[in-house]
Design an enzyme around this catalytic site. Sequence first.
Site, PDB file in Angstrom:
ATOM      1  N   SER A  89       0.830  -1.209   0.000  1.00  0.00           N
ATOM      2  CA  SER A  89       0.000   0.000   0.000  1.00  0.00           C
ATOM      3  C   SER A  89       0.863   1.256   0.000  1.00  0.00           C
ATOM      4  O   SER A  89       0.432   2.294  -0.487  1.00  0.00           O
ATOM      5  CB  SER A  89      -0.897   0.023   1.237  1.00  0.00           C
ATOM      6  OG  SER A  89      -1.791  -1.052   1.212  1.00  0.00           O
ATOM      7  N   HIS A  93       0.536  -2.481  -7.376  1.00  0.00           N
ATOM      8  CA  HIS A  93      -0.484  -2.171  -6.370  1.00  0.00           C
ATOM      9  C   HIS A  93      -1.845  -2.539  -6.950  1.00  0.00           C
ATOM     10  O   HIS A  93      -2.437  -1.778  -7.715  1.00  0.00           O
ATOM     11  CB  HIS A  93      -0.389  -0.677  -5.993  1.00  0.00           C
ATOM     12  CG  HIS A  93      -1.384  -0.269  -4.974  1.00  0.00           C
ATOM     13  ND1 HIS A  93      -1.958   0.979  -4.933  1.00  0.00           N
ATOM     14  CD2 HIS A  93      -1.921  -0.947  -3.933  1.00  0.00           C
ATOM     15  CE1 HIS A  93      -2.805   1.039  -3.930  1.00  0.00           C
ATOM     16  NE2 HIS A  93      -2.805  -0.115  -3.305  1.00  0.00           N
ATOM     17  N   GLU A 138      -1.919  -0.154 -10.245  1.00  0.00           N
ATOM     18  CA  GLU A 138      -0.920   0.928 -10.216  1.00  0.00           C
ATOM     19  C   GLU A 138       0.453   0.250 -10.162  1.00  0.00           C
ATOM     20  O   GLU A 138       0.752  -0.466  -9.203  1.00  0.00           O
ATOM     21  CB  GLU A 138      -1.160   1.782  -8.953  1.00  0.00           C
ATOM     22  CG  GLU A 138      -0.301   3.018  -8.851  1.00  0.00           C
ATOM     23  CD  GLU A 138      -0.595   3.800  -7.557  1.00  0.00           C
ATOM     24  OE1 GLU A 138      -1.007   3.187  -6.550  1.00  0.00           O
ATOM     25  OE2 GLU A 138      -0.386   5.024  -7.568  1.00  0.00           O
ATOM     26  N   ASN A 145      -2.387   5.855  -2.679  1.00  0.00           N
ATOM     27  CA  ASN A 145      -2.504   5.848  -1.219  1.00  0.00           C
ATOM     28  C   ASN A 145      -1.905   7.067  -0.536  1.00  0.00           C
ATOM     29  O   ASN A 145      -2.169   7.299   0.635  1.00  0.00           O
ATOM     30  CB  ASN A 145      -1.921   4.552  -0.648  1.00  0.00           C
ATOM     31  CG  ASN A 145      -2.923   3.423  -0.783  1.00  0.00           C
ATOM     32  OD1 ASN A 145      -4.123   3.666  -0.909  1.00  0.00           O
ATOM     33  ND2 ASN A 145      -2.445   2.198  -0.779  1.00  0.00           N
TER      34      ASN A 145
HETATM   35  P1  NAD Z   1      -3.869  -9.524   5.180  1.00  0.00           P
HETATM   36  O1  NAD Z   1      -3.542  -9.214   6.590  1.00  0.00           O
HETATM   37  O2  NAD Z   1      -5.271  -9.868   4.804  1.00  0.00           O
HETATM   38  O3  NAD Z   1      -2.937 -10.745   4.669  1.00  0.00           O
HETATM   39  C1  NAD Z   1      -1.554 -10.793   4.876  1.00  0.00           C
HETATM   40  C2  NAD Z   1      -1.139 -12.266   4.827  1.00  0.00           C
HETATM   41  O4  NAD Z   1       0.299 -12.347   4.865  1.00  0.00           O
HETATM   42  C3  NAD Z   1      -1.665 -13.073   6.034  1.00  0.00           C
HETATM   43  O5  NAD Z   1      -2.401 -14.189   5.581  1.00  0.00           O
HETATM   44  C4  NAD Z   1      -0.383 -13.495   6.748  1.00  0.00           C
HETATM   45  O6  NAD Z   1      -0.472 -14.755   7.400  1.00  0.00           O
HETATM   46  C5  NAD Z   1       0.607 -13.530   5.587  1.00  0.00           C
HETATM   47  N1  NAD Z   1       2.001 -13.517   5.985  1.00  0.00           N
HETATM   48  C6  NAD Z   1       2.590 -12.840   6.999  1.00  0.00           C
HETATM   49  N2  NAD Z   1       3.922 -13.124   7.045  1.00  0.00           N
HETATM   50  C7  NAD Z   1       4.165 -13.981   6.019  1.00  0.00           C
HETATM   51  C8  NAD Z   1       5.334 -14.640   5.548  1.00  0.00           C
HETATM   52  N3  NAD Z   1       6.512 -14.467   6.133  1.00  0.00           N
HETATM   53  N4  NAD Z   1       5.222 -15.472   4.483  1.00  0.00           N
HETATM   54  C9  NAD Z   1       4.024 -15.679   3.873  1.00  0.00           C
HETATM   55  N5  NAD Z   1       2.885 -15.080   4.286  1.00  0.00           N
HETATM   56  C10 NAD Z   1       2.949 -14.245   5.343  1.00  0.00           C
HETATM   57  O7  NAD Z   1      -3.349  -8.271   4.335  1.00  0.00           O
HETATM   58  P2  NAD Z   1      -3.777  -7.822   2.851  1.00  0.00           P
HETATM   59  O8  NAD Z   1      -4.885  -6.855   2.942  1.00  0.00           O
HETATM   60  O9  NAD Z   1      -3.910  -9.024   1.993  1.00  0.00           O
HETATM   61  O10 NAD Z   1      -2.494  -6.987   2.435  1.00  0.00           O
HETATM   62  C11 NAD Z   1      -1.337  -7.618   1.899  1.00  0.00           C
HETATM   63  C12 NAD Z   1      -0.471  -6.565   1.237  1.00  0.00           C
HETATM   64  O11 NAD Z   1      -1.208  -5.958   0.161  1.00  0.00           O
HETATM   65  C13 NAD Z   1      -0.070  -5.433   2.189  1.00  0.00           C
HETATM   66  O12 NAD Z   1       1.206  -4.996   1.892  1.00  0.00           O
HETATM   67  C14 NAD Z   1      -1.119  -4.361   1.875  1.00  0.00           C
HETATM   68  O13 NAD Z   1      -0.657  -3.071   2.182  1.00  0.00           O
HETATM   69  C15 NAD Z   1      -1.259  -4.555   0.373  1.00  0.00           C
HETATM   70  N6  NAD Z   1      -2.533  -4.084  -0.200  1.00  0.00           N
HETATM   71  C16 NAD Z   1      -3.718  -4.246   0.470  1.00  0.00           C
HETATM   72  C17 NAD Z   1      -4.904  -3.829  -0.127  1.00  0.00           C
HETATM   73  C18 NAD Z   1      -6.235  -4.031   0.539  1.00  0.00           C
HETATM   74  O14 NAD Z   1      -7.252  -3.484   0.063  1.00  0.00           O
HETATM   75  N7  NAD Z   1      -6.327  -4.808   1.642  1.00  0.00           N
HETATM   76  C19 NAD Z   1      -4.880  -3.242  -1.410  1.00  0.00           C
HETATM   77  C20 NAD Z   1      -3.650  -3.140  -2.075  1.00  0.00           C
HETATM   78  C21 NAD Z   1      -2.491  -3.559  -1.461  1.00  0.00           C
END
Ligand code: NAD
Length: 285
Positions: A120, A141, A153, A191
């Site tokens: 993000s 992104h 993005e 963001n």
């Molecule tokens: P989330 O918390 O739903 O999922 C994160 C996952 O990563 C979890 O299942 C966790 O167990 C796993 N994880 C943690 N450490 C790990 C490791 N060492 N190896 C493998 N897996 C591991 O979070 P999310 O919303 O899916 O966000 C993930 C990324 O995407 C973040 O960087 C976030 O900023 C980015 N993002 C999120 C959104 C959104 O709308 N939620 C949009 C764009 C980007």
Amino acid sequence: MNITHVGVIGAGVMGKGVAQNLAQTKHKVVLIDISEDILEKAKSDITNNLRFQGFFNKSKQVENYEDIVENIQLTTDYSKLSDVDFVIENVVEKWPIKEQVYQDLDKICKTDCIFACNTSAISITRVGSATNRPSLVIGTHFMNPVPLKAMVEVIRGFHTSEDTIESTKKLLQQMDKECVVVNDMPGFVSNRVLMLTVNEAIFLVMDNVASAEDVDKIFRSCFGHKMGPLETADLIGLDTILYSLDVLYESYNDPKFRPCPLLKKMVDAGLYGQKNGKGFYSYGK
Ligand code: NAD
């Protein structure tokens, strides 16, 4: 040459969507997370999403969802990434965790494998610096929910090569996505603006200027937005919003990114939004 074999790290909100989208567009996927329980839940969520996708968008209806899920190998074993062509990383938005993941990937993956970071706010130049292949590191992104959102993005880090950008565009095209390429700064375009809006909307609720419902109604009715900022925050995940603001605050050393105390309190209380059923709204899980 088509990219056919893709590693997806993290099976949370975004990783599940990316893996599903890749499998639906005929890629072989290795989906990694840290526990079998998380992977089992991911498999059942992806199966349900595929079954019900047509309810929201007829053109996205799929019949062969069991075959699609078969294209996804779910595992906690990073060594299964040794022969993938491309990795899309979606672990939690905390730099120490992502940094370790990139150091591990750098040792395990082929030397020409591209690493795309779905973050993000974290600088892609910083991500590249955790590896010995910064020219092969790029930001992708994705938007949530990934299979239903056409736009990505794409972020060019300081060392990202033109070949890496072209290969990434190719993979996104294979995934039926469009993209806009921007230069690297924490939060990129989306963001850097959205997180400030969401944070300020939370301040409005904390200061009792308006309820969450009324804040969102103003954005929907007055500006024609599909969703208000607090509905958007619940969709993204309040934990992810907080971690992203922490990254922006630390990256720019600018107090305008300080996270609202109400946001911190809600995350401490375990209110993460849609993903666990309660945030500014309730989701009946
Ligand atoms: P989330 O918390 O739903 O999922 C994160 C996952 O990563 C979890 O299942 C966790 O167990 C796993 N994880 C943690 N450490 C790990 C490791 N060492 N190896 C493998 N897996 C591991 O979070 P999310 O919303 O899916 O966000 C993930 C990324 O995407 C973040 O960087 C976030 O900023 C980015 N993002 C999120 C959104 C959104 O709308 N939620 C949009 C764009 C980007």
